[in-house]
Design a protein around this motif. Structure first.
Motif, PDB file in Angstrom:
ATOM      1  N   GLY A  24       0.789  -1.212   0.000  1.00 54.38           N
ATOM      2  CA  GLY A  24       0.000   0.000   0.000  1.00 54.38           C
ATOM      3  C   GLY A  24       0.825   1.267   0.000  1.00 54.38           C
ATOM      4  N   LEU A  25       2.153   1.147   0.043  1.00 57.12           N
ATOM      5  CA  LEU A  25       3.009   2.325   0.067  1.00 57.12           C
ATOM      6  C   LEU A  25       3.182   2.945  -1.317  1.00 57.12           C
ATOM      7  CD1 LEU A  25       5.649   1.205   2.702  1.00 57.12           C
ATOM      8  CD2 LEU A  25       3.990   3.048   2.935  1.00 57.12           C
ATOM      9  N   ALA A  26       2.711   2.235  -2.331  1.00 56.52           N
ATOM     10  CA  ALA A  26       2.605   2.782  -3.689  1.00 56.52           C
ATOM     11  C   ALA A  26       3.941   3.267  -4.243  1.00 56.52           C
ATOM     12  CB  ALA A  26       1.576   3.924  -3.718  1.00 56.52           C
ATOM     13  N   ASP A  27       4.971   2.455  -4.065  1.00 57.96           N
ATOM     14  CA  ASP A  27       6.298   2.864  -4.504  1.00 57.96           C
ATOM     15  C   ASP A  27       7.067   1.661  -5.044  1.00 57.96           C
ATOM     16  OD1 ASP A  27       8.402   5.288  -4.093  1.00 57.96           O
ATOM     17  OD2 ASP A  27       9.387   3.350  -3.811  1.00 57.96           O
ATOM     18  N   PRO A  28       7.652   1.757  -6.232  1.00 60.54           N
ATOM     19  CA  PRO A  28       8.373   0.615  -6.794  1.00 60.54           C
ATOM     20  C   PRO A  28       9.591   0.202  -5.981  1.00 60.54           C
ATOM     21  CG  PRO A  28       8.637   2.571  -8.181  1.00 60.54           C
ATOM     22  CD  PRO A  28       7.575   2.880  -7.190  1.00 60.54           C
ATOM     23  N   ILE A  44      -0.715  -5.299  -5.183  1.00 59.47           N
ATOM     24  CA  ILE A  44      -0.608  -3.867  -5.453  1.00 59.47           C
ATOM     25  C   ILE A  44      -2.005  -3.282  -5.323  1.00 59.47           C
ATOM     26  CG2 ILE A  44       0.070  -2.108  -7.120  1.00 59.47           C
ATOM     27  CD1 ILE A  44       1.843  -4.283  -8.457  1.00 59.47           C
ATOM     28  N   ASP A  45      -2.216  -2.454  -4.323  1.00 56.75           N
ATOM     29  CA  ASP A  45      -3.567  -2.011  -3.983  1.00 56.75           C
ATOM     30  C   ASP A  45      -3.918  -0.675  -4.636  1.00 56.75           C
ATOM     31  OD1 ASP A  45      -6.042  -1.897  -2.903  1.00 56.75           O
ATOM     32  OD2 ASP A  45      -5.397  -1.498  -0.841  1.00 56.75           O
ATOM     33  N   ASN A  51      -2.406   4.699  -5.450  1.00 57.84           N
ATOM     34  CA  ASN A  51      -1.873   4.215  -6.720  1.00 57.84           C
ATOM     35  C   ASN A  51      -2.726   4.704  -7.889  1.00 57.84           C
ATOM     36  OD1 ASN A  51       0.501   2.433  -6.529  1.00 57.84           O
ATOM     37  ND2 ASN A  51      -0.771   1.204  -5.167  1.00 57.84           N
ATOM     38  N   ASP A  52      -2.076   4.955  -9.012  1.00 56.37           N
ATOM     39  CA  ASP A  52      -2.770   5.170 -10.278  1.00 56.37           C
ATOM     40  C   ASP A  52      -2.181   4.188 -11.288  1.00 56.37           C
ATOM     41  OD1 ASP A  52      -0.289   6.193 -11.023  1.00 56.37           O
ATOM     42  OD2 ASP A  52      -0.959   8.280 -11.002  1.00 56.37           O
ATOM     43  N   VAL A 239       2.362  -1.063   4.817  1.00 53.83           N
ATOM     44  CA  VAL A 239       2.115   0.187   5.539  1.00 53.83           C
ATOM     45  C   VAL A 239       2.144  -0.033   7.047  1.00 53.83           C
ATOM     46  CG1 VAL A 239       0.466   2.043   5.970  1.00 53.83           C
ATOM     47  CG2 VAL A 239       0.764   1.154   3.642  1.00 53.83           C
ATOM     48  N   THR A 240       1.374  -1.013   7.512  1.00 53.60           N
ATOM     49  CA  THR A 240       1.303  -1.254   8.954  1.00 53.60           C
ATOM     50  C   THR A 240       2.611  -1.832   9.479  1.00 53.60           C
ATOM     51  OG1 THR A 240       0.275  -3.419   8.559  1.00 53.60           O
ATOM     52  CG2 THR A 240      -1.201  -1.561   8.921  1.00 53.60           C
TER      53      THR A 240
END
Length: 260
Positions: A24-28, A44-45, A51-52, A239-240
């Protein structure tokens, strides 16, 4: 040349357990680190993470070089975004908030090319076909696409038997948090009533012959679901995990350096 082999789909079809983690951190960069630790799959959420399409593609590109399989969850199960994600190279999709057999059938149609489905044909532009380098992509893609329905409210649970009858659906994932909220136990996914509903759903899914899945940090519930026969289980969330350990690091430093 056929579409790339989907190891996740074939593993859950054979009943082999696949352990996963939510991204969920949306980073590669985070995705690359996560892909090297040994999880069978990484989600990948796009529903609850920032995320987009471009950030999802970047993470798909990173994961392609590793052994962890990429599963993508779009924000909603609409055909337009499913088409984009498939063309971008996602082979396994987890669709949130599935509430009926009719909706599940629409999802099957969305991942299937005509004449048997409704997926738009644009593979010449697509990363999925290696930009037209995979000559047989159009005729073999469906065999390697894994479609998972997320059932996470009382309406979906009531329709579960009918959802499980839909051909082309590879598995059903139960979402305890949303289900708990809909049952009147918001923030209490561990409530006895919620657990009973989750485990009852797991039994139905496994009995149907489809793969059963869940995300839960509750190790006891993880074990119970596995004992029933769940085959794709996410046990952590980046994330958590990061937040938990950062808080611990800060607290440990203060106790060590400020205590007198």
């Amino acid at each position: 040349m056929p579409a790339p082999h989907n190891p996740f789909k074939h593993a859950i079809t054979k009943g082999e357990v696949q352990l996963g983690c939510w991204l969920g951190l949306a980073d590669p960069y985070i995705a690359e680190i996560s892909a090297g630790v040994g999880f069978d799959w990484l989600l990948i959420d796009g529903e609850h993470a920032p995320n987009d399409l471009r950030s999802i593609v970047a993470q798909l590109q990173v994961l392609a070089a590793r052994d962890s399989h990429a599963v993508v969850r779009p924000p909603i199960g609409e055909s337009w975004i499913i088409k984009q994600l498939l063309d971008a190279g996602a082979q396994t999709l987890l669709i949130p908030m599935v509430e009926s057999a009719e909706q599940a059938q629409e999802l099957v149609d969305a991942v299937t090319y005509p004449p048997h489905g409704a997926r738009g044909v644009g593979s010449a532009l697509a990363r999925a076909s290696d930009f037209a380098a995979i000559g047989d992509y159009l005729t073999t893609a469906r065999d390697e696409i894994c479609l998972l329905a997320q059932v996470e409210n009382q309406k979906g649970m009531a329709a579960l038997d009918d959802i499980l009858k839909v051909d082309g659906l590879d598995g059903v994932f139960i979402g305890p948090s949303d289900l708990a909220a809909d049952m009147g136990f918001i923030g209490q996914a561990g409530a006895a009533e919620v657990k009973a509903a989750v485990l009852g759903a797991m039994e139905k899914i496994v009995a149907s012959g489809k793969a059963a899945g869940i995300l839960t940090l509750d190790q006891g519930l993880q074990q119970e679901c596995r004992e029933i026969g769940a085959t794709f289980i996410a046990t952590e969330i980046d994330v958590t995990l990061f937040a938990r350990n950062m808080r611990k690091a800060s607290n440990d430093a203060r106790q060590n350096l400020q205590s007198e």
